[in-house]
Design a protein around this motif. Structure first.
Motif, PDB file in Angstrom:
ATOM      1  N   ARG A  31      24.109  47.251  29.333  1.00 32.12           N
ATOM      2  CA  ARG A  31      24.239  47.608  30.762  1.00 32.12           C
ATOM      3  C   ARG A  31      23.802  46.448  31.638  1.00 32.12           C
ATOM      4  NH1 ARG A  31      26.650  49.395  33.792  1.00 32.12           N
ATOM      5  NH2 ARG A  31      25.366  50.658  35.159  1.00 32.12           N
ATOM      6  N   ASP A  32      22.784  45.707  31.215  1.00 29.73           N
ATOM      7  CA  ASP A  32      22.295  44.579  32.007  1.00 29.73           C
ATOM      8  C   ASP A  32      23.361  43.500  32.177  1.00 29.73           C
ATOM      9  OD1 ASP A  32      19.836  45.754  32.361  1.00 29.73           O
ATOM     10  OD2 ASP A  32      18.818  44.597  30.792  1.00 29.73           O
ATOM     11  N   ILE A  33      24.270  43.384  31.203  1.00 32.60           N
ATOM     12  CA  ILE A  33      25.322  42.360  31.337  1.00 32.60           C
ATOM     13  C   ILE A  33      26.641  42.960  31.837  1.00 32.60           C
ATOM     14  CG2 ILE A  33      24.311  40.828  29.625  1.00 32.60           C
ATOM     15  CD1 ILE A  33      26.418  41.784  27.613  1.00 32.60           C
ATOM     16  N   GLY A  34      26.638  44.241  32.227  1.00 34.96           N
ATOM     17  CA  GLY A  34      27.792  44.794  32.922  1.00 34.96           C
ATOM     18  C   GLY A  34      28.604  45.845  32.204  1.00 34.96           C
ATOM     19  N   VAL A  35      28.250  46.206  30.957  1.00 35.42           N
ATOM     20  CA  VAL A  35      29.033  47.204  30.222  1.00 35.42           C
ATOM     21  C   VAL A  35      29.036  48.533  30.976  1.00 35.42           C
ATOM     22  CG1 VAL A  35      29.026  48.660  28.152  1.00 35.42           C
ATOM     23  CG2 VAL A  35      28.804  46.181  27.941  1.00 35.42           C
ATOM     24  N   LEU A  36      30.235  49.109  31.126  1.00 40.08           N
ATOM     25  CA  LEU A  36      30.397  50.377  31.834  1.00 40.08           C
ATOM     26  C   LEU A  36      30.720  51.541  30.900  1.00 40.08           C
ATOM     27  CD1 LEU A  36      32.556  49.168  34.873  1.00 40.08           C
ATOM     28  CD2 LEU A  36      30.085  49.586  34.821  1.00 40.08           C
ATOM     29  N   GLN A  37      31.300  51.245  29.741  1.00 43.90           N
ATOM     30  CA  GLN A  37      31.717  52.282  28.798  1.00 43.90           C
ATOM     31  C   GLN A  37      31.082  52.007  27.430  1.00 43.90           C
ATOM     32  OE1 GLN A  37      35.969  51.982  28.661  1.00 43.90           O
ATOM     33  NE2 GLN A  37      36.249  52.582  30.788  1.00 43.90           N
ATOM     34  N   VAL A  38      30.466  53.024  26.859  1.00 46.68           N
ATOM     35  CA  VAL A  38      29.883  52.899  25.522  1.00 46.68           C
ATOM     36  C   VAL A  38      30.559  53.913  24.615  1.00 46.68           C
ATOM     37  CG1 VAL A  38      27.806  53.114  24.119  1.00 46.68           C
ATOM     38  CG2 VAL A  38      27.675  52.051  26.384  1.00 46.68           C
ATOM     39  N   HIS A  39      31.161  53.420  23.552  1.00 47.64           N
ATOM     40  CA  HIS A  39      31.870  54.261  22.588  1.00 47.64           C
ATOM     41  C   HIS A  39      31.011  54.379  21.334  1.00 47.64           C
ATOM     42  CE1 HIS A  39      35.402  53.737  25.176  1.00 47.64           C
ATOM     43  NE2 HIS A  39      35.043  52.467  25.225  1.00 47.64           N
ATOM     44  N   LEU A  40      30.482  55.557  21.087  1.00 53.18           N
ATOM     45  CA  LEU A  40      29.600  55.804  19.938  1.00 53.18           C
ATOM     46  C   LEU A  40      30.461  56.187  18.742  1.00 53.18           C
ATOM     47  CD1 LEU A  40      26.846  57.836  21.831  1.00 53.18           C
ATOM     48  CD2 LEU A  40      26.879  55.385  21.326  1.00 53.18           C
ATOM     49  N   SER A  41      30.499  55.298  17.765  1.00 55.28           N
ATOM     50  CA  SER A  41      31.467  55.441  16.679  1.00 55.28           C
ATOM     51  C   SER A  41      30.775  55.209  15.350  1.00 55.28           C
ATOM     52  CB  SER A  41      32.609  54.445  16.919  1.00 55.28           C
ATOM     53  OG  SER A  41      33.586  54.533  15.915  1.00 55.28           O
TER      54      SER A  41
END
Length: 373
Positions: free
Chosen positions: A58-68
Motif C-alpha cells: 500500500r505504501d508504494i501504491g497498490v490498490l488491489q490485493v488478490h489473495l491466492s
C-alpha cells in the motif's frame, strides 16, 4: 539484492499485488501454472510477515490485493490477513477453488472487508470437472457460488480451457450464468509450470478453437450488460503474442508463499533471473530498483526486431517467460510472433497436436488421469 542500473525509465507505482499465500491445494489440476517445485508449508511467510508485505504494498501504491495460492482458505490466518488488507484501504479479492468455503467462513471474511470472490471451475459437468481437478470438487463449487451470491458479493468464475474441456465451452458459459457470475474468464491454457509439463495433452486442436470462437462471440453479445465475458486466446495459434502483464513490471507484482517477489506469476521459470525476497529487501526497493524488475521494462532491452516494430507498445515484445522456455533466451522476441525468426519452434509444436499422449500428470501424489478428447 541485485541493484543493476535500470535500463528503463522509473516505473509507475504498481496497481495490483497477487499474494500467493500458499501452494497447498485440495485440487490436482494438470494445467496449473504453479511451479513444478511447490513451496512447502514450513517455508511460507508468517502472518506477521504477510501483514508487513501488504503494508509495504500500500505504501508504494497498490490498490488491489488478490489473495491466492494454491488454496488461500488453507491458511488459518486468512481472516486476519483480509482484515489487515481491508484496513489499509485496498480492494480485497479472494481467488479460490471454493473447497472449504462455508457460510460461516464467508460471512466472517465479508464482515472483515472481503470485496470480491473469484471461483475456479474445471468443467461443465461434475464427472468431467472432478476428473480434471483430481478431486470430487464440483458440487462444492456450486455451493460456494450460491453462498457468494447470497452474501451479495461480486463473483468472477474462471475456467481454464484445454483439449480436455473445450467441447464443454457452451456448458461452462451456462454454468457461470446459473452461478450468477458477474464476470466469466475463459482462459486458454498458458504453458508454465505443470501446464508446460502436460502441454502435449492440453493443447487444443485447431478445430476446437475454430468451434469456440462463434460460441464465445454469441455469448458476449447475448449477455452484454448481464455478465462480462473475457476470452483469453490460445496464443500459440495467433500471429502475434499476448501483451503479457501489460508490460514487464508495469502494473502488477506477485509475492510467492516464501516471500520471493516476481514481476509476473511465472517469472520463476526464467532461471537466468535473480529474484529478490521481501524477507531481505523492502518491497518498494524491489519494485523500483531490482535487476529482475528492471530487466525487461520499457523498450531498451528489446532486440532490433521488436524495437523497430509498430506493435511494440501493444504486445511489449510478448511474454518473457514464454520466450525463455521456448528459446532459452528471455530477451528474445516471443517466438509466437509471426515476425520472429524462431516462429518455427511454435509451428513445430502445432504441427501434431492430435498426436499427444492420452494422459496428463496430476499435481501432487495423485495417479495419472486420462484426458477426455
Amino acid at each position: 539484492m541485485d541493484l543493476t542500473p535500470a535500463p528503463a525509465p522509473e516505473a509507475a507505482p504498481p496497481l495490483g499485488l497477487l499474494a500467493e499465500l500458499t501452494h497447498r491445494c485440495p485440487l490436482h489440476c494438470g494445467y496449473c501454472s504453479n511451479p513444478l517445485e511447490l513451496i512447502e508449508r514450513e517455508k511460507e511467510l508468517s502472518t506477521e510477515q504477510w501483514t508487513r508485505v501488504f503494508t509495504q504494498a500500500r505504501d508504494i501504491g497498490v490498490l488491489q490485493v488478490h489473495l491466492s495460492g494454491g488454496e488461500p482458505l488453507a491458511r488459518p490466518d486468512l481472516p486476519e490477513l483480509v482484515s489487515h488488507v481491508s484496513g489499509l484501504g485496498a480492494y480485497v479479492n479472494l481467488v479460490t477453488s471454493g473447497l472449504g468455503l462455508t457460510e460461516a467462513r464467508l460471512a466472517d471474511l465479508a464482515d472483515r472487508g472481503l470485496d470480491h470472490v473469484q471461483l475456479s471451475v474445471q468443467g461443465a459437468t461434475a464427472e468431467r470437472a472432478d476428473l480434471l481437478a483430481g478431486a470430487r470438487a464440483h458440487h462444492h463449487k456450486i455451493t460456494a457460488a450460491a453462498l457468494v451470491r447470497a452474501r451479495g458479493l461480486p463473483l468472477t468464475v474462471n475456467a481454464v480451457l484445454h483439449r480436455g474441456n473445450h467441447d464443454q465451452l457452451a456448458g461452462l458459459i451456462e454454468l457461470a450464468e446459473a452461478m450468477g457470475a458477474d464476470r466469466l474468464e475463459l482462459a486458454n491454457t498458458q504453458y508454465y509450470g505443470w501446464a508446460l509439463r502436460n502441454r502435449a495433452a492440453l493443447m487444443p486442436t485447431p478445430e476446437q478453437l475454430a468451434a469456440a470462437e462463434p460460441v464465445v462471440r454469441a455469448a458476449i453479445e447475448r449477455l452484454k450488460g448481464t455478465m462480462e465475458i473475457v476470452y483469453v486466446l490460445a496464443d500459440y495459434y495467433e500471429p502475434y503474442p499476448k501483451p503479457c502483464m501489460h508490460g514487464w513490471g508495469a502494473l502488477q507484482l506477485t509475492v510467492a508463499p516464501d516471500g520471493t517477489v516476481l514481476p509476473c506469476p511465472a517469472a520463476s521459470a526464467i532461471t537466468t533471473l535473480t529474484l529478490d525476497n521481501v524477507k531481505d529487501t523492502p518491497l518498494g526497493d524491489i519494485w523500483y530498483k531490482s535487476g529482475s524488475f528492471n530487466a525487461y521494462r520499457g523498450e531498451e532491452w528489446m532486440p532490433d526486431l521488436c524495437r523497430s516494430c509498430d506493435r511494440r507498445a501493444l504486445d511489449h515484445g510478448g511474454c518473457r517467460c514464454q520466450a525463455f522456455l521456448l528459446t532459452g533466451d528471455a530477451a528474445a522476441t516471443d517466438p509466437v510472433c509471426s515476425k520472429s525468426d524462431r516462429r518455427g519452434v511454435v509451428d513445430l509444436l502445432l504441427a501434431t497436436p492430435g498426436a499427444a499422449p492420452p494422459e496428463m500428470v496430476m499435481r501432487g501424489p495423485r495417479p495419472v488421469a486420462a484426458v477426455h478428447r
